[in-house]
Design a protein around this motif. Structure first.
Motif, PDB file in Angstrom:
ATOM      1  N   GLN A   1       8.379   2.859  -2.664  1.00 44.95           N
ATOM      2  CA  GLN A   1       7.261   3.805  -2.763  1.00 44.95           C
ATOM      3  C   GLN A   1       6.629   4.052  -1.388  1.00 44.95           C
ATOM      4  O   GLN A   1       6.282   5.176  -1.050  1.00 44.95           O
ATOM      5  N   GLU A   2       6.515   2.984  -0.594  1.00 47.67           N
ATOM      6  CA  GLU A   2       5.947   3.123   0.749  1.00 47.67           C
ATOM      7  C   GLU A   2       6.811   4.063   1.594  1.00 47.67           C
ATOM      8  O   GLU A   2       6.301   4.907   2.330  1.00 47.67           O
TER       9      GLU A   2
ATOM     10  N   LEU B   1       0.908   2.324  -4.696  1.00 46.97           N
ATOM     11  CA  LEU B   1       1.163   1.209  -3.784  1.00 46.97           C
ATOM     12  C   LEU B   1       0.244   0.018  -4.036  1.00 46.97           C
ATOM     13  O   LEU B   1       0.686  -1.126  -4.088  1.00 46.97           O
TER      14      LEU B   1
ATOM     15  N   TYR C   1       7.398  -1.552  -4.155  1.00 45.79           N
ATOM     16  CA  TYR C   1       6.401  -1.228  -3.118  1.00 45.79           C
ATOM     17  C   TYR C   1       7.095  -0.618  -1.900  1.00 45.79           C
ATOM     18  O   TYR C   1       6.674   0.415  -1.378  1.00 45.79           O
TER      19      TYR C   1
ATOM     20  N   GLU D   1       8.667   6.470   0.470  1.00 50.48           N
ATOM     21  CA  GLU D   1       8.448   7.834  -0.020  1.00 50.48           C
ATOM     22  C   GLU D   1       7.177   8.427   0.585  1.00 50.48           C
ATOM     23  O   GLU D   1       7.154   9.577   1.016  1.00 50.48           O
ATOM     24  N   VAL D   2       6.109   7.622   0.609  1.00 49.80           N
ATOM     25  CA  VAL D   2       4.823   8.116   1.143  1.00 49.80           C
ATOM     26  C   VAL D   2       4.950   8.381   2.642  1.00 49.80           C
ATOM     27  O   VAL D   2       4.494   9.408   3.136  1.00 49.80           O
ATOM     28  N   ARG D   3       5.583   7.444   3.360  1.00 53.10           N
ATOM     29  CA  ARG D   3       5.693   7.614   4.820  1.00 53.10           C
ATOM     30  C   ARG D   3       6.607   8.786   5.190  1.00 53.10           C
ATOM     31  O   ARG D   3       6.383   9.466   6.170  1.00 53.10           O
TER      32      ARG D   3
ATOM     33  N   GLY E   1       0.409  -5.431   1.499  1.00 57.24           N
ATOM     34  CA  GLY E   1       1.324  -4.291   1.545  1.00 57.24           C
ATOM     35  C   GLY E   1       2.712  -4.640   2.033  1.00 57.24           C
ATOM     36  O   GLY E   1       3.394  -5.502   1.459  1.00 57.24           O
ATOM     37  N   HIS E   2       3.109  -3.982   3.128  1.00 56.01           N
ATOM     38  CA  HIS E   2       4.474  -4.092   3.630  1.00 56.01           C
ATOM     39  C   HIS E   2       4.851  -5.547   3.939  1.00 56.01           C
ATOM     40  O   HIS E   2       5.889  -6.039   3.495  1.00 56.01           O
TER      41      HIS E   2
ATOM     42  N   TYR F   1      -1.443  11.792   7.074  1.00 52.90           N
ATOM     43  CA  TYR F   1      -0.883  13.102   6.736  1.00 52.90           C
ATOM     44  C   TYR F   1      -1.613  14.169   7.528  1.00 52.90           C
ATOM     45  O   TYR F   1      -2.845  14.185   7.556  1.00 52.90           O
TER      46      TYR F   1
ATOM     47  N   ILE G   1      -1.366   6.104  -3.642  1.00 52.88           N
ATOM     48  CA  ILE G   1      -1.581   4.957  -2.752  1.00 52.88           C
ATOM     49  C   ILE G   1      -2.492   3.921  -3.420  1.00 52.88           C
ATOM     50  O   ILE G   1      -2.194   2.736  -3.430  1.00 52.88           O
TER      51      ILE G   1
END
Lengths: 443, 269
Positions: free
Chosen positions: B153-154, B172, B150, B156-158, B241-242, A294, A173
């Motif tokens: 990748q975002e 990110l 971004y 993937e993280v979410r 970000g988003h 998380y 992140i």
């Protein structure tokens, strides 16, 4: 003995964190929880194991079917209604306990925390006075099996931990963690472990706790700064990662709290790690822009994916468990066959001691004051126990060996343990005559 | 010869794009696929460079001579950045996946573009107009690739997928900051490009009595406004970000629309 063991529970495979958190038991509540289970009908002994990943009730009773039904009812009444519960009885329950302790039933196979958590559960049950013989032996042997698994297999090697996954995520992140701020909310071991891993990558630590003194002590230990929990809202505006692991029963951080903090953060990303069960952070907070949330299931799933290469070690571990189970089976068998002999031997010694004591206190020692009489009685008890210790151990050991039957027969014969009432009276009479005769001779 | 080089460049860009994509989304990291992708991209850039150099030598028209040359130069510039990132190593190399298809499209589009100058500008002013517009658009292309990365990748993280793409794409915040910087770099260049374009409009209007600004100028101003908003909203309202990534992609889509306009309407108004 193993025939009476029952386990009923739920874990990460059968129930999501939403269900597990309804049944969560804080560490300080384990004693009461074990007492409550032991009070159920038909239950003689009980252990309550409650971790982030599982809530399991272990019990010992004669009617395992009835005991299992009682345990189910107990869990369902405490918030487990509608949750799928699993149940193991007899040797399957013992095997389950062995596998749990050896972390073969963990989401992250080989993780080291579970053994400590079971030990705490067992200590709580002992403190509550609801763990004695049978179930206690199962747990003791489970610890031994777990130790063997850790030392004889590669299950713990190259362990991917929750802490290392959390650090990977933080790097995914934020990139470089130097100068980042990591807030630990609560004082959970796993949270501190994750935070320390992040700190090793250059992040600075902040610790907030309900007890400021505890926060200050932990901060000194970890080179962090301490903050009262009331500052949480303000702290959230400044940190990059927050690891929550308090024992709070409700949400410590609601979506609104996080949204308010995000406004002040002007869109800077926030990584929230909620490893508490019940959860500390409202799940909807994770839908906010630039907020990445998380929970313990998410992290452990990631850890488990990272550890699939340990399948060979896990297979070896299963073999160790199978060996330990058969050793335990033999021991229990021996316990069962040596048991009556040991009980009879003990009774024989105790009866002889009691008879002698009664005779002496009614005769030559009748002048003794009450205190001295009690001391004499205690001394005889201690002497009996000391004299019986070696033969008891020898009998237990012999019972599991090839010559077990011979040794048991010899013991029963030497101490006339199979003697009927008439013979016992005769032996007693002989015992009683001899000293009298001696006394007579002495006059 | 020129046709052969162009075909080789186009094919190699395509092959590199496929290989880079395979490497990015593949379950296991294949060193061979990664090397092949970099080699393919390097080959494409060399063929592309050779093509443009030969064309320059043949026609005497430099890299900023007009929309045809400019587009090809733009594609080469962006591909060069992607190749540089791959040769440098690190997670930013994955940007090539997002850049290569755009580069290929630009290269092919350049062939369809009118080879004549599209503005009445000439000499140094034409060079400044085309050069700055191309630099700005190249920066926006990089910003677009970073914004697209971004969003991937975002996701993937979410969705808590922490293997594969998550481990290959850059962090990110690195993507977010790099995208912001690319826009901050591209905006002044585009401003200069638009200003010189408007100057051309003024010259033409004065000469032929037509309106100063054409529809292309308005669209270009629209692109400028979108990218400027991305920067302003970031500073004022904390749009990072988003949201910033979406804004960047919208801005880039409008920039592509302006370029597309050249082909629909030719070089005219």
């Amino acid at each position: 003995m193993t025939a009476g063991v029952v386990v009923v529970g739920l874990n990460h495979r059968t129930a999501p964190v939403e269900a597990r958190e309804r049944l969560a038991v804080p560490p300080e509540g384990l004693e009461d929880a074990a007492r409550a289970v032991a009070a159920l009908e038909g239950v003689r002994e009980a252990v309550v194991l409650a971790t982030c990943n599982r809530v399991e009730l272990y019990a010992m009773g004669d009617e395992t079917g009835a005991v299992a039904a009682e345990l189910r009812r107990h869990l369902q009444a405490r918030g487990g209604a509608g949750v799928t519960l699993y149940e193991h009885r007899g040797e399957a329950a013992v095997r389950h306990a062995f596998r749990v302790c050896a972390s073969l039933d963990s989401l992250v196979v080989g993780e080291p925390q579970i053994l400590g958590q079971v030990k705490e559960a067992v200590a709580a049950a002992r403190a509550a006075g609801v763990l004695r013989g049978g179930l206690g032996r199962v747990m003791a042997r489970a610890f031994q099996a777990a130790k063997r698994v850790r030392s004889e297999t590669g299950i713990a090697e190259g362990q991917v931990s929750v802490a290392s996954v959390a650090a990977d995520l933080a790097r995914g992140i934020f990139g470089d963690l130097v100068g980042r701020k990591v807030l630990v909310v609560g004082a959970g071991k796993m949270a501190l472990g994750a935070a320390r891993t992040l700190a090793r990558s250059g992040a600075s630590l902040l610790i907030a706790n309900r007890s400021f003194e505890r926060a200050a002590a932990l901060a000194r230990e970890h080179g962090a700064t301490a903050h009262p929990l009331t500052d949480l809202g303000m702290l959230l505006q400044h940190v990059d990662v927050a690891v929550c692991s308090t024992g709070a029963s409700g949400y410590l951080l609601t979506r609104h709290d996080v949204a308010t903090a995000m406004k002040a953060r002007r869109g800077r990303g926030l990584f929230l790690i909620d490893i508490a069960v019940p959860r500390n952070v409202e799940p909807a907070a994770g839908d906010l822009d630039s907020v990445f949330l998380y929970n313990v299931d998410d992290l452990e799933r990631a850890v488990a994916e990272g550890g699939q290469g340990r399948a060979v070690a896990a297979a070896e571990a299963e073999r160790v468990i199978a060996e330990e189970l058969s050793v335990f089976r033999v021991e229990e068998q021996a316990q069962r066959s040596a048991g009556p002999t040991i009980v009879a031997l003990r009774r024989r010694f105790q009866e002889a001691a009691a008879a002698e004591l009664e005779r002496s206190l009614g005769g030559r020692l009748r002048h003794l004051p009450e205190g001295d009489r009690a001391a004499l009685e205690a001394m005889l008890d201690a002497l009996t126990n000391k004299l019986l210790h070696a033969p008891t151990t020898a009998l237990k050991e012999a019972a599991g060996s090839a010559e077990g039957d011979e040794v048991l027969r010899a013991a029963r014969s030497l101490f006339a343990l199979d003697a009927g009432p008439a013979e016992i009276t005769r032996v007693r009479a002989q015992g009683e005559v001899t000293p009298q005769a001696k006394a007579g001779n002495g006059r | 010869m020129l046709g052969g080089l162009l075909a080789a460049a186009a094919l190699l860009y395509f092959a590199a794009a496929v290989l880079m994509l395979t490497h990015l989304v593949g379950a296991a990291t294949s060193l061979a696929a990664r090397r092949a992708a970099t080699a393919g991209l390097a080959g494409a850039v060399v063929a592309h460079l050779a093509h443009d150099a030969l064309r320059w030598a043949g026609t005497g028209r430099g890299p900023f001579a007009g929309i045809h040359e400019g587009l090809s130069t733009l594609a080469l510039l962006v591909a060069g950045v992607a190749l540089g990132l791959r040769l440098r190593g690190g997670r930013l190399e994955t940007l090539g996946v997002f850049v290569a298809p755009v580069t290929l499209t630009m290269l092919l589009a350049a062939q369809g573009a009118d080879a004549r100058p599209s503005t009445p500008l000439s000499g140094a002013l034409l060079g400044v107009h085309v050069g700055s517009t191309i630099l700005g658009t190249a920066a926006f292309t990089v910003a677009f690739a970073l914004a697209a990365a971004y969003l991937v990748q975002e996701r993937e993280v979410r969705q808590k997928r922490l293997r594969g793409m998550f481990q290959r794409l850059p962090p990110l915040e690195v993507l977010d900051v790099a995208s912001y910087r690319s826009i901050a770099l591209g905006l002044p260049a585009l401003t200069l490009g638009i200003a010189t374009g408007l100057l051309a409009g003024v010259q033409e209007a004065v000469g032929r009595g037509v309106p100063i600004a054409s529809w292309r100028h308005y669209l270009a101003l629209g692109v400028w406004a979108v990218f400027a908003s991305v920067l302003v909203l970031r500073a004022v309202a904390g749009w990072r970000g988003h949201r910033a990534a979406i804004g960047t992609i919208v801005g880039y889509a409008s920039a592509v629309a302006v370029l597309f306009g050249y082909f629909v309407r030719g070089a005219g108004r």
